[in-house]
Design an enzyme around this catalytic site. Sequence first.
Site, PDB file in Angstrom:
ATOM      1  CE1 TYR A 264       6.164 -17.466 -52.990  1.00  0.00           C
ATOM      2  CE2 TYR A 264       7.137 -18.910 -51.332  1.00  0.00           C
ATOM      3  CZ  TYR A 264       6.189 -18.672 -52.316  1.00  0.00           C
ATOM      4  OH  TYR A 264       5.261 -19.650 -52.614  1.00  0.00           O
TER       5      TYR A 264
ATOM      6  CE  LYS B 152       1.482 -17.526 -52.245  1.00  0.00           C
ATOM      7  NZ  LYS B 152       0.663 -17.493 -53.503  1.00  0.00           N
TER       8      LYS B 152
ATOM      9  CB  THR C 297       3.515 -21.360 -49.774  1.00  0.00           C
ATOM     10  OG1 THR C 297       4.637 -21.984 -49.186  1.00  0.00           O
ATOM     11  CG2 THR C 297       3.580 -19.874 -49.394  1.00  0.00           C
ATOM     12  CG  ASP C 298       4.955 -25.527 -46.513  1.00  0.00           C
ATOM     13  OD1 ASP C 298       5.462 -24.732 -47.332  1.00  0.00           O
ATOM     14  OD2 ASP C 298       5.468 -26.643 -46.259  1.00  0.00           O
ATOM     15  CD  GLU C 299       8.598 -21.514 -48.872  1.00  0.00           C
ATOM     16  OE1 GLU C 299       9.284 -20.505 -48.692  1.00  0.00           O
ATOM     17  OE2 GLU C 299       8.751 -22.291 -49.834  1.00  0.00           O
TER      18      GLU C 299
HETATM   19  P1  NAD Z   1       5.534 -20.478 -61.027  1.00  0.00           P
HETATM   20  O1  NAD Z   1       6.538 -19.433 -60.677  1.00  0.00           O
HETATM   21  O2  NAD Z   1       5.955 -21.689 -61.781  1.00  0.00           O
HETATM   22  O3  NAD Z   1       4.354 -19.814 -61.885  1.00  0.00           O
HETATM   23  C1  NAD Z   1       3.804 -18.572 -61.581  1.00  0.00           C
HETATM   24  C2  NAD Z   1       2.974 -18.124 -62.770  1.00  0.00           C
HETATM   25  O4  NAD Z   1       2.389 -16.854 -62.448  1.00  0.00           O
HETATM   26  C3  NAD Z   1       3.790 -17.928 -64.050  1.00  0.00           C
HETATM   27  O5  NAD Z   1       3.119 -18.489 -65.151  1.00  0.00           O
HETATM   28  C4  NAD Z   1       3.899 -16.409 -64.182  1.00  0.00           C
HETATM   29  O6  NAD Z   1       4.009 -15.978 -65.526  1.00  0.00           O
HETATM   30  C5  NAD Z   1       2.588 -15.970 -63.542  1.00  0.00           C
HETATM   31  N1  NAD Z   1       2.645 -14.603 -63.025  1.00  0.00           N
HETATM   32  C6  NAD Z   1       3.627 -14.040 -62.265  1.00  0.00           C
HETATM   33  N2  NAD Z   1       3.327 -12.764 -61.997  1.00  0.00           N
HETATM   34  C7  NAD Z   1       2.116 -12.515 -62.574  1.00  0.00           C
HETATM   35  C8  NAD Z   1       1.268 -11.379 -62.623  1.00  0.00           C
HETATM   36  N3  NAD Z   1       1.622 -10.214 -62.038  1.00  0.00           N
HETATM   37  N4  NAD Z   1       0.090 -11.471 -63.288  1.00  0.00           N
HETATM   38  C9  NAD Z   1      -0.258 -12.638 -63.902  1.00  0.00           C
HETATM   39  N5  NAD Z   1       0.515 -13.723 -63.896  1.00  0.00           N
HETATM   40  C10 NAD Z   1       1.693 -13.681 -63.232  1.00  0.00           C
HETATM   41  O7  NAD Z   1       4.837 -20.848 -59.647  1.00  0.00           O
HETATM   42  P2  NAD Z   1       4.233 -22.239 -59.155  1.00  0.00           P
HETATM   43  O8  NAD Z   1       5.304 -23.040 -58.527  1.00  0.00           O
HETATM   44  O9  NAD Z   1       3.394 -22.824 -60.223  1.00  0.00           O
HETATM   45  O10 NAD Z   1       3.296 -21.721 -57.969  1.00  0.00           O
HETATM   46  C11 NAD Z   1       1.944 -21.360 -58.196  1.00  0.00           C
HETATM   47  C12 NAD Z   1       1.332 -20.901 -56.900  1.00  0.00           C
HETATM   48  O11 NAD Z   1       1.405 -21.936 -55.929  1.00  0.00           O
HETATM   49  C13 NAD Z   1       2.041 -19.680 -56.286  1.00  0.00           C
HETATM   50  O12 NAD Z   1       1.060 -18.834 -55.761  1.00  0.00           O
HETATM   51  C14 NAD Z   1       2.890 -20.293 -55.176  1.00  0.00           C
HETATM   52  O13 NAD Z   1       3.061 -19.369 -54.127  1.00  0.00           O
HETATM   53  C15 NAD Z   1       2.037 -21.458 -54.754  1.00  0.00           C
HETATM   54  N6  NAD Z   1       2.777 -22.599 -54.182  1.00  0.00           N
HETATM   55  C16 NAD Z   1       3.846 -23.121 -54.846  1.00  0.00           C
HETATM   56  C17 NAD Z   1       4.511 -24.215 -54.307  1.00  0.00           C
HETATM   57  C18 NAD Z   1       5.682 -24.854 -55.020  1.00  0.00           C
HETATM   58  O14 NAD Z   1       6.341 -25.724 -54.453  1.00  0.00           O
HETATM   59  N7  NAD Z   1       5.983 -24.499 -56.264  1.00  0.00           N
HETATM   60  C19 NAD Z   1       4.079 -24.781 -53.098  1.00  0.00           C
HETATM   61  C20 NAD Z   1       2.968 -24.213 -52.448  1.00  0.00           C
HETATM   62  C21 NAD Z   1       2.319 -23.121 -53.008  1.00  0.00           C
HETATM   63  P1  TYD Z   2      13.446 -24.443 -53.393  1.00  0.00           P
HETATM   64  O1  TYD Z   2      13.212 -25.471 -54.452  1.00  0.00           O
HETATM   65  O2  TYD Z   2      14.011 -23.114 -53.805  1.00  0.00           O
HETATM   66  O3  TYD Z   2      12.077 -24.287 -52.585  1.00  0.00           O
HETATM   67  P2  TYD Z   2      11.794 -23.498 -51.176  1.00  0.00           P
HETATM   68  O4  TYD Z   2      12.928 -22.586 -50.883  1.00  0.00           O
HETATM   69  O5  TYD Z   2      10.546 -22.762 -51.518  1.00  0.00           O
HETATM   70  O6  TYD Z   2      11.610 -24.563 -50.154  1.00  0.00           O
HETATM   71  O7  TYD Z   2      14.435 -25.057 -52.323  1.00  0.00           O
HETATM   72  C1  TYD Z   2      14.142 -26.291 -51.658  1.00  0.00           C
HETATM   73  C2  TYD Z   2      15.229 -26.530 -50.629  1.00  0.00           C
HETATM   74  O8  TYD Z   2      16.468 -26.777 -51.336  1.00  0.00           O
HETATM   75  C3  TYD Z   2      15.506 -25.335 -49.750  1.00  0.00           C
HETATM   76  O9  TYD Z   2      15.874 -25.776 -48.445  1.00  0.00           O
HETATM   77  C4  TYD Z   2      16.701 -24.645 -50.394  1.00  0.00           C
HETATM   78  C5  TYD Z   2      17.466 -25.818 -50.975  1.00  0.00           C
HETATM   79  N1  TYD Z   2      18.245 -25.536 -52.211  1.00  0.00           N
HETATM   80  C6  TYD Z   2      19.571 -25.964 -52.295  1.00  0.00           C
HETATM   81  O10 TYD Z   2      20.128 -26.567 -51.356  1.00  0.00           O
HETATM   82  N2  TYD Z   2      20.240 -25.715 -53.453  1.00  0.00           N
HETATM   83  C7  TYD Z   2      19.679 -25.052 -54.503  1.00  0.00           C
HETATM   84  O11 TYD Z   2      20.371 -24.807 -55.524  1.00  0.00           O
HETATM   85  C8  TYD Z   2      18.298 -24.622 -54.406  1.00  0.00           C
HETATM   86  C9  TYD Z   2      17.626 -23.899 -55.545  1.00  0.00           C
HETATM   87  C10 TYD Z   2      17.621 -24.913 -53.236  1.00  0.00           C
END
Ligand code: NAD
Ligand code: TYD
Length: 360
Positions: A165, A169, A139-141
């Site tokens: 989180y 990461k 992630t960019d975070e």
């Molecule tokens: P998500 O929470 O929707 O899915 C995570 C999946 O991992 C789930 O299916 C869960 O059951 C599985 N999981 C959790 N713990 C596990 C374990 N111990 N063993 C096996 N499986 C396990 O997450 P997502 O949004 O699909 O993100 C996927 C990846 O991409 C993550 O690594 C996240 O950090 C990264 N990412 C997400 C975003 C975003 O905006 N969602 C952006 C950048 C990077």
């Molecule tokens: P989120 O979807 O939780 O992603 P991330 O924290 O990983 O960026 O949140 C996106 C942005 O929205 C973040 O600045 C937090 C804000 N947010 C709200 O304002 N209200 C909400 O209920 C949630 C879940 C997030």
Amino acid sequence: MVGTHKRTFLVTGGSGFIGSSFVLQSVMSGHARCVNLDKLTYAGNPLNLEALADHPDYTFFRGDLGDRDLTNGIFRDFQPDAVVNFAAESHVDRSIHDPGVFIGTNVVGTWNLLDETLRYWERLDGERREGFRFLHVSTDEVYGSLGPQDPPFHEGTPYDPSSPYSASKAAADHLVRACHRTYGLPVLITNCSNNYGPRQFPEKLIPLTILNAFQGKPLPLYGDGLNVRDWLYVEDHCAALRTVLERGRVGHTYNIGGRCERTNLDTVTTLCRLMDELFPESPHRPHESLMAFVKDRPGHDRRYAVDCSKIREELGWTPSESFESGLRKTILWYRANGPWVKSVQSGAYRRWIERHYGFH
Ligand code: NAD
Ligand code: TYD
């Protein structure tokens, strides 16, 4: 990656939001066989990959990415050409309430997987060893928070994570990089901005807003609503991951982003406007009247923005979806998938909403 045979990917976390999109695209397009290892936490949903249940190129194992016996057996039996590591605890707010599980999965789990991958890779030879890749999806975070005038994150931006989180990461990214520098494991790391699209668990901003708006519930905005995120449609992210897997330089990091910086207030206002247009009969119009400013998140990063010129210039990837077209598709997907929505809005989900926001 070399060779022309259909490749096999070990995908961890394939039942989650981004992983399921990646597996669906990879298998349906005939691009690869996928072995999905997923623990099915609250965020993993078997319905996400229901369409592949009987597909010969798809195999599912329920388990933990850190379970060495299990991963060792999968390596032995399936001889994957790549590992694509999505599995993680992924929600910042949950990491504030319960950080331990983030360290367990994102750091220790990733380490166990890396170590088993190393043992497997060291036994490969010739073209198979040469072509093998470990793609770590991050992630960019990890880069922390930007000020309003700062340039976007680039691959050399120092890590400065704020939440449990993002810190977990960041730790995982360092371990992946160390396995390359120390043992030669052919790794690739991607750091992507905020994704949105179908099948995202409704604890994250965009699906939470859509589902609350459908039901006339409050649309919570943290703090002043002016925190900025850089949004990318999930299928564009998955296309970028395939590109990096195919042609990325071993040991390199690629930043992925949508060049779509929006304040949360803008994002929620746009969603409300689109829903007003799409559902003229809704009793909750104008949806903007549902917006509610709530207590801010502790340690809330102010701004994320990603410079993705490296992946664009080196590998030719650019996003194809605009924010409006992607949001429309997303809203319509949640409208059309009532059974999916019902399946995730379980008692546990309701308890989370109550605990975190104080409303039902
Ligand atoms: P998500 O929470 O929707 O899915 C995570 C999946 O991992 C789930 O299916 C869960 O059951 C599985 N999981 C959790 N713990 C596990 C374990 N111990 N063993 C096996 N499986 C396990 O997450 P997502 O949004 O699909 O993100 C996927 C990846 O991409 C993550 O690594 C996240 O950090 C990264 N990412 C997400 C975003 C975003 O905006 N969602 C952006 C950048 C990077
Ligand atoms: P989120 O979807 O939780 O992603 P991330 O924290 O990983 O960026 O949140 C996106 C942005 O929205 C973040 O600045 C937090 C804000 N947010 C709200 O304002 N209200 C909400 O209920 C949630 C879940 C997030």
